[in-house]
Motif scaffolding. Structure first.
Motif, short mmCIF file in Angstrom:
data_model
loop_
_atom_site.label_atom_id
_atom_site.label_comp_id
_atom_site.label_asym_id
_atom_site.label_seq_id
_atom_site.Cartn_x
_atom_site.Cartn_y
_atom_site.Cartn_z
N PRO A 80 0.65 -1.26 0.03
CA PRO A 80 -0.01 0.00 -0.01
C PRO A 80 0.85 1.35 0.13
O PRO A 80 0.20 2.42 -0.29
CB PRO A 80 -0.79 -0.13 1.27
N GLU A 81 2.14 1.11 0.55
CA GLU A 81 3.05 2.45 0.50
C GLU A 81 3.51 2.84 -0.84
O GLU A 81 4.05 3.86 -0.85
CB GLU A 81 4.27 2.08 1.64
N PHE A 82 3.60 1.87 -1.42
CA PHE A 82 4.19 1.86 -2.79
C PHE A 82 3.69 3.26 -3.75
O PHE A 82 2.29 3.50 -3.85
CB PHE A 82 4.03 0.91 -3.87
N TRP A 83 4.56 4.24 -4.19
CA TRP A 83 4.10 5.58 -4.74
C TRP A 83 3.24 6.21 -3.50
O TRP A 83 2.44 7.10 -4.36
CB TRP A 83 3.31 5.40 -5.75
N ASN A 84 3.38 6.11 -2.55
CA ASN A 84 2.62 6.83 -1.36
C ASN A 84 1.17 6.68 -1.53
O ASN A 84 0.32 7.53 -1.11
CB ASN A 84 2.93 8.23 -1.33
N ARG A 85 0.67 5.76 -2.20
CA ARG A 85 -0.88 5.50 -2.50
C ARG A 85 -1.47 5.54 -1.12
O ARG A 85 -2.76 6.11 -1.16
CB ARG A 85 -1.06 4.01 -3.25
N LYS A 86 -1.25 4.71 -0.22
CA LYS A 86 -1.87 4.77 1.06
C LYS A 86 -2.19 6.15 1.60
O LYS A 86 -3.47 5.97 2.00
CB LYS A 86 -1.18 3.78 1.95
N ASN A 87 -1.37 6.88 1.40
CA ASN A 87 -1.76 8.36 2.27
C ASN A 87 -2.26 9.27 1.24
O ASN A 87 -2.93 10.16 1.64
CB ASN A 87 -0.19 9.00 2.41
N ALA A 88 -2.21 8.83 0.05
CA ALA A 88 -2.72 9.76 -1.08
C ALA A 88 -4.08 9.59 -1.49
O ALA A 88 -4.91 10.44 -1.83
CB ALA A 88 -1.72 9.83 -2.47
N TYR A 89 -4.65 8.26 -1.40
CA TYR A 89 -5.81 8.14 -1.99
C TYR A 89 -6.98 8.45 -1.00
O TYR A 89 -8.03 8.96 -1.80
CB TYR A 89 -6.04 6.46 -1.66
N PRO A 90 -6.98 8.77 0.29
CA PRO A 90 -8.13 9.47 0.74
C PRO A 90 -8.64 10.73 0.09
O PRO A 90 -9.79 10.81 -0.02
CB PRO A 90 -7.71 9.26 2.12
N ALA A 91 -7.50 11.70 0.17
CA ALA A 91 -8.16 12.83 -0.52
C ALA A 91 -8.45 12.82 -1.85
O ALA A 91 -8.92 13.60 -2.49
CB ALA A 91 -6.93 13.91 -0.45
N GLN A 92 -7.49 11.95 -2.74
CA GLN A 92 -8.14 11.63 -3.82
C GLN A 92 -9.48 11.10 -4.00
O GLN A 92 -10.26 10.84 -5.32
CB GLN A 92 -7.20 10.54 -4.38
N GLY A 93 -10.16 10.69 -2.89
CA GLY A 93 -11.44 9.93 -3.16
C GLY A 93 -11.58 8.71 -3.17
O GLY A 93 -12.77 8.05 -3.37
N LEU A 94 -10.61 8.18 -2.95
CA LEU A 94 -10.43 6.51 -3.01
C LEU A 94 -10.91 5.83 -1.55
O LEU A 94 -9.78 6.06 -0.81
CB LEU A 94 -9.36 6.04 -3.90
N ASP A 95 -11.84 5.71 -1.21
CA ASP A 95 -12.10 5.41 0.27
C ASP A 95 -11.66 4.17 0.84
O ASP A 95 -10.99 4.10 1.92
CB ASP A 95 -13.44 5.62 0.59
#
Ligand code: GP9
Length: 434
Positions: free
Chosen positions: A131-146
């Motif tokens: 989940p940390e790859f490319w910081n997805r885990k931290n970026a997804y919530p604001a991107q709208g991916l719940d």
């Protein structure tokens, strides 16, 4: 829909009426499956190797109930696969300072998942790596991916190359769909066709024997063919679960797989394509938007790129953009295509409906190159000046807007007396404005 019309009025100076829009609302309220495919390039579509189609499933989608965009191009910054996600979901240029999911982590941007959430959609993302790859885990919530389903929540029953195989990822995603509140937006990022494209023998469906056996090109098309096969299985499962008819399935490539600057690979690709492998093939990724039962079969050849995905999807979903801050355009209704490049090609390079302009690496316009997208013949540089200036301005404007978001400014302030809106900037495209 009054607000869509007012958006069109602002963006197009009242030239388009909502009732004339191609594809408007044809997937309204449906579940959305977006599949971003690792290294999928457009040249494999409808192409055979040793008498076998490389992508029979994608080819069949292209031929029924789909819009197929065949002049669609990658537009990345520093973040490779993750920037393909960012640009597609945000309709903004990727950052070149850092990768966008780092640069804009937690920033409240208007995105495709957020736009659909505002219409009552639930959202979910799948990826078969950390989940940390490319910081997805931290970026997804604001991107709208719940919900984010990655390797920590999945069964690693079948791992190929960089992560869980695409086939296993698709199979495991079905259980999540059964639990999700409808309508939903699902975003899957595939992995198996990642460089260097070597997959186990028993996963190979093409059995290449001739000159491309065990070459980079041969391995590449095998891995793409594997993706195509499991995509077909996924669609069958959606049918069995009763999820297919009420869906829209959008599939696009994230970026190129076959490097053009490696002489051996370039030689293989050129011989396979029977033409010089160049930027127009390297950067060209397919976009297929499949709307079961919609009765649309059309190839759209307006030049576009990942920046255009969000507005194009909004049109198909019948959702009016609630922001003017989209850098791309709805490709189904665009009159002219334009794609600026900043990563693989130098900033200032662009592709439009006629030509490709490659900005010189020494920064001197007069040393640049341009050629026809259709014939490959050289194009006079004088015809490229306007596009070159637009390419730079569009990227600068996009970065400026993104920075305003980072700072929390909702209105773009140009000088102390005048608040300027995005449509003002679009109309004037003035260098001073940015
Ligand atoms: C990693 C995967 C591949 O999470 O999405 O990324 P890439 O190496 O292609 O940028």
């Amino acid at each position: 829909d009054v607000s869509m019309q007012s958006y069109l009025d602002r963006r197009n100076g009242n030239k388009k009426r909502i009732e004339d829009l191609k594809g408007y609302g044809i997937a309204k309220g449906r579940n959305v499956f977006v599949i971003q495919v690792e290294a999928l390039q457009n040249f494999v579509i409808n192409k055979e190797i040793e008498g076998k189609p490389i992508t029979p499933v994608l080819n069949s989608l292209v031929n029924k109930d789909s819009f197929y965009f065949d002049k669609y191009f990658q537009q990345l910054g520093r973040g490779n696969t993750s920037d393909a996600e960012f640009v597609s979901h945000n309709s903004m240029y990727a950052s070149m300072r850092s990768f966008s999911y780092k640069e804009y982590e937690g920033v409240d941007l208007y995105t495709l998942p957020n736009a659909l959430k505002a219409k009552g959609y639930s959202t979910i993302a799948f990826h078969g790596n950390d989940p940390e790859f490319w910081n997805r885990k931290n970026a997804y919530p604001a991107q709208g991916l719940d919900k984010f389903i990655s390797v920590d929540k999945l069964n690693s029953d079948e791992v190929i190359g960089l992560g869980i195989s695409d086939g296993s990822l698709f199979k495991q995603s079905i259980d999540y769909y059964k639990e999700l509140k409808e309508p939903f937006y699902s975003f899957s990022v595939t992995l198996t066709s990642h460089h260097p494209f070597v997959i186990p023998e028993n996963f190979k469906g093409l059995n290449i024997q001739g000159e491309y056996k065990d070459t980079m090109l041969g391995n590449y098309v095998e891995s793409i063919n594997y993706f195509d096969t499991v995509l077909g299985e996924f669609i069958e499962e959606l049918k069995q679960e009763g999820l297919y008819d009420n869906s829209v399935i959008a599939i696009y490539g994230d970026h190129f797989g076959l490097e053009m600057h490696d002489s051996e690979i370039r030689k293989q690709a050129s011989s396979f394509l029977n033409r010089e492998y160049n930027y127009e093939d390297l950067l060209n990724i397919p976009l297929i938007i499949h709307v079961p039962g919609a009765g649309v079969e059309e190839t759209i050849s307006t030049t576009g790129g990942q920046l255009d995905f969000f507005p194009t999807m909004l049109n198909i979903m019948g959702v009016a953009p609630s922001s003017d801050f989209l850098m791309g355009q709805d490709l189904l209704n665009a009159e002219e295509g334009f794609v600026a490049q900043q990563n693989v090609m130098n900033k200032g390079s662009f592709i439009d409906d006629e030509k490709i302009f490659e900005m010189s690496s020494d920064g001197r316009f007069e040393n640049s190159k341009a050629w026809s997208l259709h014939t490959g013949e050289p194009v006079d540089l004088d015809l490229c000046r306007e596009g070159y200036e637009r390419a730079i301005q569009d990227i600068n404007l996009s970065n400026y807007l993104a920075d305003s978001y980072v700072k929390g400014d909702k209105v773009v302030e140009v000088d102390k007396d005048k608040k300027i809106t995005f449509s003002d900037i679009l109309d004037h495209r003035s260098e001073e404005a940015i």
